[in-house]
Design an enzyme around this catalytic site. Structure first.
Site, PDB file in Angstrom:
ATOM      1  CG  ASP B  17      -2.084  -0.992   1.042  1.00 47.04           C
ATOM      2  OD1 ASP B  17      -2.088  -1.721   0.031  1.00 47.04           O
ATOM      3  OD2 ASP B  17      -2.938  -1.057   1.941  1.00 47.04           O
ATOM      4  NE  ARG B  97      -1.069   4.837  13.985  1.00 46.92           N
ATOM      5  CZ  ARG B  97      -0.462   3.822  13.394  1.00 46.92           C
ATOM      6  NH1 ARG B  97       0.851   3.822  13.192  1.00 46.92           N
ATOM      7  NH2 ARG B  97      -1.165   2.770  13.003  1.00 46.92           N
ATOM      8  CG  ASP B 126      -4.168   4.704  13.023  1.00 49.18           C
ATOM      9  OD1 ASP B 126      -4.026   5.099  14.199  1.00 49.18           O
ATOM     10  OD2 ASP B 126      -4.139   3.511  12.701  1.00 49.18           O
ATOM     11  CB  SER B 182      -6.854  -4.453   8.933  1.00 43.51           C
ATOM     12  OG  SER B 182      -5.955  -3.406   9.116  1.00 43.51           O
TER      13      SER B 182
END
Lengths: 406, 406, 406, 406
Positions: B17, B97, B126, B182
C-alpha cells in the site's frame, strides 16, 4: 442533645461481638434493645440469631430476607454505573450498608425507637457508611457506636464481659483458633482484611478463600455463558430468566467454580489510612465485564464517556457512605437515563480466572457494520474526514507555539 | 493554500500500500518523495523497506530504530496515567502515532519538504492522529492523505495500479490469501480489526493471535515476577535493570507465554462509528496492573482519585490524536507531579491469562500497619471518627427532605 | 446519498439573505421550498415575512410564535444549570438553535419534505448547531447549507443575484449603510459580532446597543425587585405571577433600563477560531444572579458542587450544538433532580449595571441560623471539629514528604 | 500522643481574644508561648501587637511583613486558576491561611516548639485551614485550638478571664459597642459575617463597608485602566510596573473608589452548615475579570476548558484548607503550564461598581482576524465545515432513538 435513650435498634448478627453490644447497650443506657438481622446472602442461617436474641430476652426481633431488594435496588444500580473504586474494587461491602441503615431507620420509626446502633469499629469505613445512612434518613436519630465508646478495648476485656453476662462463647473464640483475618460477606462478595493480611508484601494463604477455587484448581475446559440485559440490568443467564438475587447466586456459582473474581488490593479508607483488602466477587466480576460489553454496542459514545468520567466520583460516594445523599441520587438519574437502550446478550468464556467477552448482540445495537466495513461502502464519505480534521486542527495551528513542544 | 507540492515526507512501511502511495504521490503531485521508516517494535525487518525505496529511486531514505524513545517518552508517560480508553483498552495503536508524526515533521524541516503523507484510510482514527500531530507541530504543512483523494477504491484498482507501475506484489495479496483482518503492531501491542471481525457476535479465530498463546495453552505452573518502579516508570524485572524497550520486550515475552493480554472490544472511533477491535498487549497488561499496585502504597488518596477522574479524559485525548496539544501537555504535568514517590517493587503471579498482585513494597510507602492494625494501637484515636462523621453528616441532616428518599 | 431533493424546509427570516437562499434553492435543486419563520422574541414583525414568502409563490408557509416554548423548555432548563460558556457567556444565540431545528424537522415530517436548509455561514457555530439538531432528530435528512455551497461569495454577487431574481433590496443594503456588525436576537439576548468589532482592542460604539442603556445613562436611584422561583424556574416578579416569556420580557425591560447585561468577550468557536462577541442579555443577567442566590439557601452543598463542576461541560454542549444529544439529556436529568427544592424568593437591587443580591428566603431553606450563630448554641458540638480535622488530616500526615513542600 | 507541651507558637493578632489565648495557654499547658504576628495587609499596625506581647512577657516575638509573599505566592497562583468558590466567591480569607500556617510551622522548627495554636473557633472553616496546614507541613505537631477546648464559652466568661489576668479590654468590647458582625481582613479582601448578618433576608448596613464606597457614591465619570500580564500574573497598571503587593494595593484603591468588589453570599462551609458572608474584594475583582480577558486571546480553547472544568475543584481545595496537599500542588502544575503565554494588556472601564473589559492585546495573541473576518478570506475553507459536522453528527445519527427525544 440528651444522651437519654429509651429504645435502640441494633444491627444484630447473632455473633459474639454484637451479642456483647446487645448486653452492653442495656447496661450502659438502661434501654430496651430491638434486634434487626438481615439475610443479604452472607451464607449464614438466621434462625440462630433469632434464638440467641430470644435467649437474651429481646422482645422485638426483626429477621428479614433482603436478598432480592439488595441485588435489585443496590447492586444493580451500582453496576449500571460500572463502578470501580480506585480502578479495581467492586464495592461489595460498601453497597450493603445503605440497605441495612435504611431498614434500621424504618424499624426505629415503626417501633418508636430513638436510637440505632451497629457493631463497626472506629477505624473503618463501615461506621461512616452506617451512620451517614442513619443521619441522612432520620436527621435527629441518636447513634450509638459501642466500639468508639466502651472500655472493652482488648480481646480479654471482651471475653470477660461475655462471661460475666452469660454470653455463649464458641470454641474458636476461646481457643485462639480465630481466623487470621476479619471477613464480611453478602451475596455480592466476601472480604478479608486485617491480621495476617496486614503486611502488604505477604501473599494471602490459599486456604482463606471461600467462594472461589483458585484458577489452578478450576476446570480445564472453557465454560461459555450468555448473559442477557434489559435496561442495563442482567435478567437471564443462558436464556433462563432469573430474579436478581437468583441470577447473582447463579453467576457466583459458575464463576466461583472457574476461579473468577479474586482481588488483592491496598485501598484508601475514607478515615484516612491505607488498608489491605482481599476480595472474592465471583458473579460480580462477570457482571462487570458483561455490562461494559453490553454497553459497547448500545451506548452512545459521548454518553458513555461522560459516565466513565463520573464513575470514579460515583464509586467514591458509595465507598465513603454517601448512598443516601442528594449528589448520589442526582448522579444515578444521569446514569439510569443512559441505560434505557442497554438491552441484549453478551457471550463470555469463563476459564481458570479469565472472563473473556466473545460476542455481543442487541436489538438496540448502534454498531453499524455498513459504516465500519473495510469493503467499499455507500454510507460514509471519506472526504468528510478532511474537513473534520482540518477544523479540529485549526486551534492547534493558530495556537502553535514552538516553545511548548517539549 | 496552493496545492503545489515540491517534496513530501511519506511514512513508508515498505509494503504494497505505501509503495503504491509512493508512486501515486510522484505521479499526482509531480514531486519528490522522501521515505521515513521507523522501527517501533512491530517485528518486521527494516532493510527490505530500504531496498524497496532504493529500487523506486528514492533519494532520501530515513530508516530509524525508535524503540527506546517510543517506550520511554510515549508508552511510559501514558502508563503513569493508568490510561484506559473506554474502561479497558490500553491504547497501543494510538500511542505510536505522535512519535511517527513528530519524526516526519522533523525530517520535513531537515530536508526542506513542504508536505507529509501517510497510508491511513479515511474511515479510521489513525488519519486523525497523524494529521493532528502534523498540524500541531508544523501548522502550515501540506498534508496528503491518498486514501481520501485517489480513485483507487477497490482492491482490483490498486493491484492494477501496482502492475502498471512495476510494484512487486507478494503472493498472498494476489492469491486472495490475505489475512482475514487488518493489523497494526508495535512494541506495545498488535491490533486486529475488520473483515472476519466485523460481526461483533463472532468469536475471533484462535489462529489469529501472534504474541500470546491462549490461556489454555499456557504453562500449568505459576510464573512469579517482580517489577521495580522509579517515579512511576518500570526500571527492572526480577531485579535486573533494563532499558525501557528491553524491559517491555521482556514483559511481552513472559506475558505472551502465559496467555496474558488479549482483549476483544467494540470501541467508539473519533470519526463517529463503533468498531470492533481485538488486541494483544501482553507486557502492557502486566505494567498496567503493576503500576496501579505500586501507586496503591505510595500515592496520596486524593491525588490518586484526582488522577482517576481525569484519566478517561487523558485516554480520550490520546485515542483521538491530541498528544501534541496544550491540554494533554498540561494534564501530563499534573500526572507526573504525582509520580515522584511511586517507587518500589510489585510482585505478581502470572498464570494462564491471569495477572495477580501478591505483594508490594516501597521505600516511600505511606501504608501504615501501625494505623490500620486490628490490634490495640496508640496512633489513632477512634473517638476522632465521631466528629468526622458528625460534621460530614451535618449537611445531610440539615438538608433532609423526606420526599427525596426514593 | 443522492442529491435529488424534492421539497426543502427553509428557516426563513424574510430578509435579503434568506430570500436569496429561497430563490437559489429552487434554481439549484429544482425543488419546492417550504418556509418556516418563528417568533423567538427577536423583536421583528412576522407578517412581512409571510407576505414576502407569498410574493415568491411559496405554497406552504409556517409562521409561529414560539416565545413561551423557547423560554420554558430551552432557556429555563439552561438557567437551572447556571450555564456560562467560558466563565461569562449566557449562551443567548446557542439556545435558540435547537428549537428552530426541532420545528424544521417536525415540519419536514408533516409536509413530507426530504431536506432542510438554513442561512448560517460556513465559519460560525450556528451551522453546526442547526445541523447537529437536524441530524440528531432525523438522521437521514438531507441538509443544504447554501453559504458553503454556492458561488455567491461577495456582496456584489449576492446583490446581482437578487436583482436578477426580482428580490427587493432595502436601501441600507444598497447604499452601504449596513450596520457595521452582524447581529442575532431573541427574547434572551442580542449579539453583535464582526466588522467593526473584529479588532479586540477596539471598544464598541455606544450607539450599537439596542436593549440596554449604558450604566451612565441609567437612573440614579436603585430599583429593587423580588424574583420568585419554583423548582429552579422563575415564576413571579415582585409577587406577580407571569408566564415564562412574559417574565423574561419584564426582566429585560427593567434590566435594560438599569444598564444591566452587557458583555464584551473573545470566545472560542467550535469550528476552531477565536471570535469577538458583544452581547446584551439584560433579563438573563438578573436571572443568572438570582438563581444562584436561590440555590444558595436551598441546595445541598455537594449536589451544588457537582453541578458546578459539570456546568462548563454542559455549557460547552449547548454552545457546540449538542442540545439534542444523549449526553446533554442525561446531564439535564442530573441537574433537574437537584432543583426540586429550589423554591423561594430572592431580592435584588438593580443600579447602573449592577445586580446585587440583598436577601433570599425559602420554605425549603436549609440555612440554619441555629447552627451558624456566633451566640452560644445547643445544636453543634465544637469538639466534633477536632475529629473531623484529625481524620481529614490523617492521609496528609501519613503521606508527608518533605521534598514535596514547594 | 502525650499532651505534654513545652513551647507553643501562637498566631497572635494583639487583640483581646488572642491575648486571652496567650494567657490561657500558659495557664492550661504551663508552657512557653512564642507569638507570631504577620502583616498580610489587614490594615492594622503591628507595633501594638509587639508591645502587648512584650507586656505579657513573651520572650520570642515574631513580627513579619508578608505582604509581597502573600500576593506573589498565594493570591496570584490562585488567580491564575480563575478560582471562584460556588461560582462567585474570590476566597479572600481562605488564601491567607496557608501562609500563616506555613510560617508558624517554620518558626516552630526554628525555636524548637512542639505545638502551635490559633484563635479560630470550632464552627468555622479557618480552624480546618490552619490545622490541615499544620499537619500537612509537620505531621507530628501538637495543635491547640483553645476555642474547642476551654470553658470560656460566653462573652462574660471571656471578659472575666481577661480581668483576672490583667488583659486590657478596649472600651468597645466593654460597652457593648462591638461591631454587629465579625470581620477578617488582608490585602485581598475584608469579610463580614455573623450577628446582624445572620438573617439572610436582611440587607447589610451601608455603614459596614470599609474598603469600597457604594456604587451610588462612586464618581460619575468612568475610570479607564490598563492591566498588563506576564505568564498569567499582573505586573503593571497603566504602564507602571509594580511589585505584587503594591499592584494589588493600587487596584484596591482605584476599585474601592469606584464602588467595585462587594459580594453578599450564602456559602457552604466545609464543616457542614450554610453561612452568610459579605465581602469586599475591590482589586481582586478587577484582577479576576482582567485575567479571564487576558486568557481569552492567549489561551488554547481546550486548555482553557480543562481549566474551567477543574476550577471548582481547585477552589474547593483552597476553601476547605487543602492548599498544602498533593492534589492542590498537582493541579497547580496543570494550571501554571497553561499560563506561559498569558501575556499582554487588558483595558477596562471602571464605573460605579462595574468592571467592563473594552480591549485586550497580546504579543502571544492567537486570535486571528484573518480567520474570523466576515470579509472574503483565503485561510479558511468553508467546505471543511461540512465534513466536520457530518462526522460529529455520525454517532448521533447512528444512535438515533425516537423514544429519547423528549
Amino acid at each position: 442533645m440528651s444522651d437519654q435513650v429509651k429504645k435502640v435498634v441494633l444491627a444484630y448478627s447473632g455473633g459474639l461481638d454484637t451479642s456483647i453490644i446487645l448486653k452492653w447497650l442495656r447496661e450502659e443506657y438502661n434501654c430496651e434493645v430491638v434486634t434487626f438481622t438481615a439475610d443479604l446472602g452472607q451464607g449464614e442461617e438466621l434462625e440462630p440469631a433469632r434464638k440467641k436474641a430470644e435467649m437474651f430476652g429481646v422482645k422485638q426481633i426483626f429477621i428479614e430476607d433482603l436478598r432480592e431488594e439488595f441485588v435489585r435496588d443496590y447492586v444493580f444500580p451500582m453496576f449500571r454505573a460500572n463502578a470501580l473504586y480506585e480502578g479495581v474494587y467492586l464495592l461489595g461491602t460498601s453497597i450493603a450498608r445503605p440497605l441495612i441503615a435504611k431498614r434500621q431507620i424504618e424499624i426505629a420509626e415503626e417501633v418508636g425507637a430513638d436510637a440505632v446502633s451497629h457493631g463497626a469499629t472506629g477505624k473503618g469505613n463501615d461506621q461512616v457508611r452506617f451512620e451517614l445512612g442513619y443521619y441522612g434518613l432520620k436527621p435527629n436519630v441518636k447513634v450509638i457506636a459501642p466500639w468508639r465508646e466502651w472500655k472493652l478495648n482488648s480481646r480479654t476485656a471482651l471475653l470477660n464481659f461475655a462471661r460475666e453476662h452469660q454470653i455463649p462463647i464458641s470454641a474458636d473464640k476461646l481457643g485462639g483458633d480465630e481466623p487470621p483475618y476479619s471477613t464480611d460477606a453478602n451475596l455480592l462478595h466476601i472480604s478479608y482484611e486485617g491480621k495476617a493480611l496486614e503486611d502488604p508484601w505477604a501473599k494471602p494463604d490459599e486456604k482463606m478463600f471461600e467462594r472461589t477455587v483458585s484458577p489452578q484448581n478450576a476446570p480445564d475446559a472453557i465454560t461459555t455463558i450468555e448473559v442477557e440485559f434489559e435496561q442495563g440490568n442482567p435478567v437471564a443467564v443462558n436464556g433462563e430468566r432469573l430474579s436478581p438475587a437468583t441470577l447473582l447466586a447463579k453467576l457466583n456459582d459458575v464463576a466461583g467454580k472457574n476461579g473468577i473474581g479474586r482481588l488483592d488490593l491496598v485501598e484508601n479508607r475514607y478515615v484516612g489510612m491505607k488498608s489491605r483488602g482481599v476480595y472474592e466477587t465471583p458473579g460480580g466480576t462477570i457482571l462487570s465485564v458483561a455490562h461494559r460489553a453490553m454497553e459497547s454496542i448500545t451506548l452512545d459514545r459521548n454518553a458513555g464517556h461522560l459516565k466513565d468520567e463520573l464513575m470514579p466520583r460515583y464509586a467514591e460516594m458509595i465507598y465513603n457512605g454517601y448512598w443516601w445523599s442528594p449528589e448520589r441520587q442526582a448522579l444515578q438519574r444521569l446514569i439510569d437515563d443512559t441505560q434505557r437502550t442497554v438491552n441484549g446478550v453478551v457471550r463470555l468464556d469463563l476459564y481458570k480466572g479469565n472472563v473473556t467477552v466473545t460476542g455481543r448482540k442487541s436489538p438496540n445495537s448502534i454498531y453499524s457494520e455498513e459504516h465500519v466495513t473495510f469493503e467499499a461502502d455507500t454510507v460514509y464519505n471519506q472526504r468528510d474526514a478532511e474537513g473534520f480534521i482540518k477544523l479540529n486542527a485549526l486551534r492547534l495551528r493558530l495556537g502553535f507555539d514552538r516553545d511548548s513542544v517539549k
